[in-house]
Write an enzyme that holds these catalytic residues in place. Structure first.
Site, PDB file in Angstrom:
ATOM      1  N   TRP B 195       0.816  -1.222   0.000  1.00 23.40           N
ATOM      2  CA  TRP B 195       0.000   0.000   0.000  1.00 23.40           C
ATOM      3  C   TRP B 195       0.848   1.270   0.000  1.00 23.40           C
ATOM      4  O   TRP B 195       0.475   2.266   0.617  1.00 23.40           O
ATOM      5  CB  TRP B 195      -0.928   0.067   1.225  1.00 23.40           C
ATOM      6  N   TYR B 217       8.690  -3.615  19.226  1.00 21.62           N
ATOM      7  CA  TYR B 217       8.560  -2.379  18.442  1.00 21.62           C
ATOM      8  C   TYR B 217       9.674  -1.388  18.748  1.00 21.62           C
ATOM      9  O   TYR B 217       9.942  -0.486  17.965  1.00 21.62           O
ATOM     10  CB  TYR B 217       7.177  -1.752  18.632  1.00 21.62           C
ATOM     11  N   GLY B 281       0.343  14.367  10.237  1.00 16.66           N
ATOM     12  CA  GLY B 281       0.013  14.120   8.839  1.00 16.66           C
ATOM     13  C   GLY B 281      -1.478  13.980   8.615  1.00 16.66           C
ATOM     14  O   GLY B 281      -1.994  14.377   7.566  1.00 16.66           O
ATOM     15  N   GLU B 402      -3.920   6.451   6.560  1.00 19.13           N
ATOM     16  CA  GLU B 402      -3.330   7.280   7.614  1.00 19.13           C
ATOM     17  C   GLU B 402      -4.095   7.139   8.918  1.00 19.13           C
ATOM     18  O   GLU B 402      -4.258   8.086   9.673  1.00 19.13           O
ATOM     19  CB  GLU B 402      -3.199   8.753   7.184  1.00 19.13           C
TER      20      GLU B 402
END
Lengths: 254, 421
Positions: B195, B217, B281, B402
């Site tokens: 994607w 992570y 964003g 997003e």
């Protein structure tokens, strides 16, 4: 060669103006750089890029907000600007071409400009007088409705648009006043970096009322009204009725 | 953790500036800038000029090309070139690096105006400006900034390579690894991203890969990878419902060697960077969705004011009036939320909740506006004669990328609990 370009802050071309109290209502109306002035700025910047001109100075006569107009011209490539401040209406209602051309004359003489480029007319007043009047005051040659300009900095050949075709005129020796028509060029879009850099370019401010020029209008505006709405057309049966209507109703053929 | 740290120092800033405001005689102009009480729909001269520049470019230069790019599922190279030339790709980058030094609000205004004409072009600019450029500006070393920012401002398209087949919302579950060399001078990337927008056009990828999977992570690291590096394969673009001109591709990394100097920021901090940069964003995405909604009204209103049925302009039927007034009200609410989120971010105040709220809400508003627009246009709205059907297809991804709407709701809920605890 030093070029002085006139830029005018006018009602944006896309706005539908309204008439109120015998005048065009300018409250909260979008204002923009006059399209013909934009063409003049573009031409001046191109002459600088061709190294024929070495300085382009943009000038406007208008209120505080006219700095935006100057900024657009600076963003397109003008080197510096002159802002003649006035709160007088510049759409012919108060400040008129005779006063405007005298202001230009004074600046041209101070700046020792070699070429003045103006838009052929303001889209608010549609006068088209400032260029010719300025040339008259300066006793300079003038070419109006320029659709093509070629110059080496000394002489100039201009193609001039008229209703019956293009006229080619040569000016053997500058300085001159040239007004710009639609087909002269396609103005560039000011890029964002240039819009920001324009903030740093020099703008000299003067007050119109302090220049020792009589700014009062020469003509009195009697009435301002919107044009009558366009009437619907009518269908006619045949050619004969058409000719009859053109002859006897519209009176456009003998 | 990150959220708590951000809110604490932002609250301190707010308190400081709040108390300074009371001593009005000692306000400096920069503090004053933060606490201006003008309407949220008024902008500075810079912002207005920027918005006008984008509007004019989009309406005049971009509009004639939109249908073709959607049909061909491809952005025209001259459009991308024009985005760079006009300065729309380096908006917040500092002037010394070739950008325009504009603020975040200006960037969002540009995204909105471009989206109003073509959201596919807008998304390329949005990802580039609000994700990649800003990540480099925030966490890049001076050397990295000098190396990358001018390229990003002048001509290099970037892609944000985070998601994978098995890690979308659960971004931290990514499997792409970055194996350090024995001497630590370079890393080898292996994995598949999915994607990825702008992948075929990208000259650089901001890749998130795990440099130490044993740390979970906390091993995720951000890498700036030149697209020309050996081992990178950009797969075929997905055939999508909307944003068809914007290529969305798999990107495979097979033993891709990256210099340790091209690690953005610190090793193992990548998870923080991607969360933080996506927090802001998504305000850009909201601007895109608002642009879509306004673009729909731009088509619908003139049509309704011209089309007559039963001797009446359809815009004058009360049933229609109620519908378009409702939509316009929601668009207005979304735009206020978006520009308020921009101002919060610019002032250094907490904005994460508001950013999530506006991303969530604006994608819903865009969908409603687009759907209604097709109905208002009637039969012709259902054809490709108008761009309405394109907006209808384009808006759907707004509630997905997003950060999905469900994830936004989670974020808002968590922050609400914090407010009340």
């Amino acid at each position: 060669m030093k070029i002085l370009v006139g830029v005018k802050r006018v009602v944006d071309y896309a706005v539908k103006v309204r008439v109120q109290n015998n005048t065009v209502d300018l409250k909260n109306i979008k204002m923009s750089l006059n399209p013909f002035c934009e063409i003049a700025v573009e031409e001046a910047v191109r002459l600088k890029e061709q190294k024929v001109a070495d300085e382009v100075v943009a000038m406007t006569i208008g209120p505080k907000q006219a700095t935006e107009t100057l900024r657009t011209a600076l963003a397109m490539g003008a080197d510096r600007a002159i802002h003649i401040m006035t709160d007088l209406r510049t759409d012919y209602m108060e400040l008129q071409p005779f006063a405007v051309s005298q202001i230009f004359q004074k600046i041209v003489e101070e700046e020792k400009s070699d070429l003045v480029l103006l838009g052929k007319q303001g889209i608010d007043s549609d006068c088209g007088q400032t260029g010719p009047m300025l040339a008259g005051l300066l006793d300079w040659p003038q070419i109006t409705f320029a659709a093509n300009i070629e110059t080496d900095g000394t002489s100039m050949t201009v193609e001039r648009e008229t209703d019956s075709g293009t006229e080619t005129i040569k000016i053997p020796q500058l300085p001159a006043v040239v007004t710009c028509d639609l087909r002269l060029n396609e103005p560039r879009y000011a890029t964002l970096p240039n819009i920001m850099k324009a903030k740093k370019k020099k703008v000299d401010t003067r007050v119109a009322e302090d220049m020792g020029i009589d700014l009062s209008p020469r003509n009195q505006v009697l009435e301002v009204f919107e044009p009558a709405p366009r009437k619907e057309g009518i269908m006619v049966e045949d050619i004969d009725s058409l000719i009859d209507k053109l002859k006897n109703e519209a009176g456009v053929i003998a | 953790m990150i959220l708590a740290t951000i809110s604490r120092c932002a609250v301190a800033t707010f308190r400081r500036s709040h108390s300074i405001r009371q001593l009005s005689s000692v306000i400096t102009s920069d503090v004053c800038e933060d606490i201006v009480h003008g309407p949220l729909t008024t902008f500075s001269e810079d912002e207005e000029m920027t918005r006008d520049a984008a509007k004019q470019w989009a309406q005049e230069k971009l509009k004639p090309l939109v249908r073709r790019m959607d049909d061909e599922c491809k952005l025209l190279p001259e459009v991308i070139e024009s985005l760079f030339q006009q300065g729309f790709m380096g908006m917040e980058i500092e002037e010394e690096y070739g950008g325009s030094g504009l603020n975040f609000t200006s960037a969002c205004l540009v995204i909105e105006e471009i989206s109003r004409v073509d959201p596919s072009v807008a998304i390329l600019a949005d990802i580039h400006n609000t994700l990649t450029n800003n990540a480099v500006r925030f966490w890049g070393s001076p050397t990295q900034k000098s190396k990358w920012l001018p390229r990003l401002a002048y001509g290099t398209v970037s892609s944000f390579a985070l998601s994978e087949a098995n890690s979308g919302s659960d971004a931290f579950a990514m499997k792409t690894t970055a194996t350090p060399s024995k001497d630590g001078s370079h890393y080898t990337l292996n994995g598949s991203k999915l994607w990825i927008s702008n992948a075929p056009e990208a000259g650089v990828f901001l890749v998130f890969a795990n440099a130490d999977p044993s740390k979970g992570y906390k091993g995720i690291t951000a890498f700036l990878v030149d697209a020309n590096t050996d081992g990178i394969t950009v797969g075929k673009p997905e055939k999508k419902l909307g944003l068809r001109a914007s290529a969305t591709c798999p990107v495979v990394f097979e033993n891709v060697k990256v210099d340790a100097d091209d690690i953005l920021g610190d090793i193992g901090q990548g998870y923080k960077y991607c969360i933080n940069i996506l927090n802001e964003g998504r305000i850009g995405i909201a601007a895109q969705q608002i642009g879509i909604a306004k673009g729909c009204l731009d088509i619908a209103m003139p049509y309704m004011m011209e089309r007559t049925q039963f001797d009446t302009k359809i815009a004058d039927f009360q049933g229609m009036q109620h519908q378009y007034a409702q939509i316009a009200t929601e668009v207005h609410a979304a735009e206020l939320m978006a520009y308020n989120a921009c101002r919060l971010k610019e002032s250094g105040l907490p904005f994460i909740k508001q950013a999530s709220m506006v991303k969530l809400y604006s994608s819903q508003v865009a969908e409603r506006a687009a759907s209604k627009t097709i109905e208002w246009l009637g039969g012709i709205g259902f054809t490709q004669d108008l761009l309405a059907e394109k907006f209808y297809r384009d808006c759907k991804v707004g509630s997905i990328y997003e950060g999905t709407s469900n994830m936004q709701l989670q974020t808002v809920a968590k922050l609400m609990q914090k407010d009340y605890s």
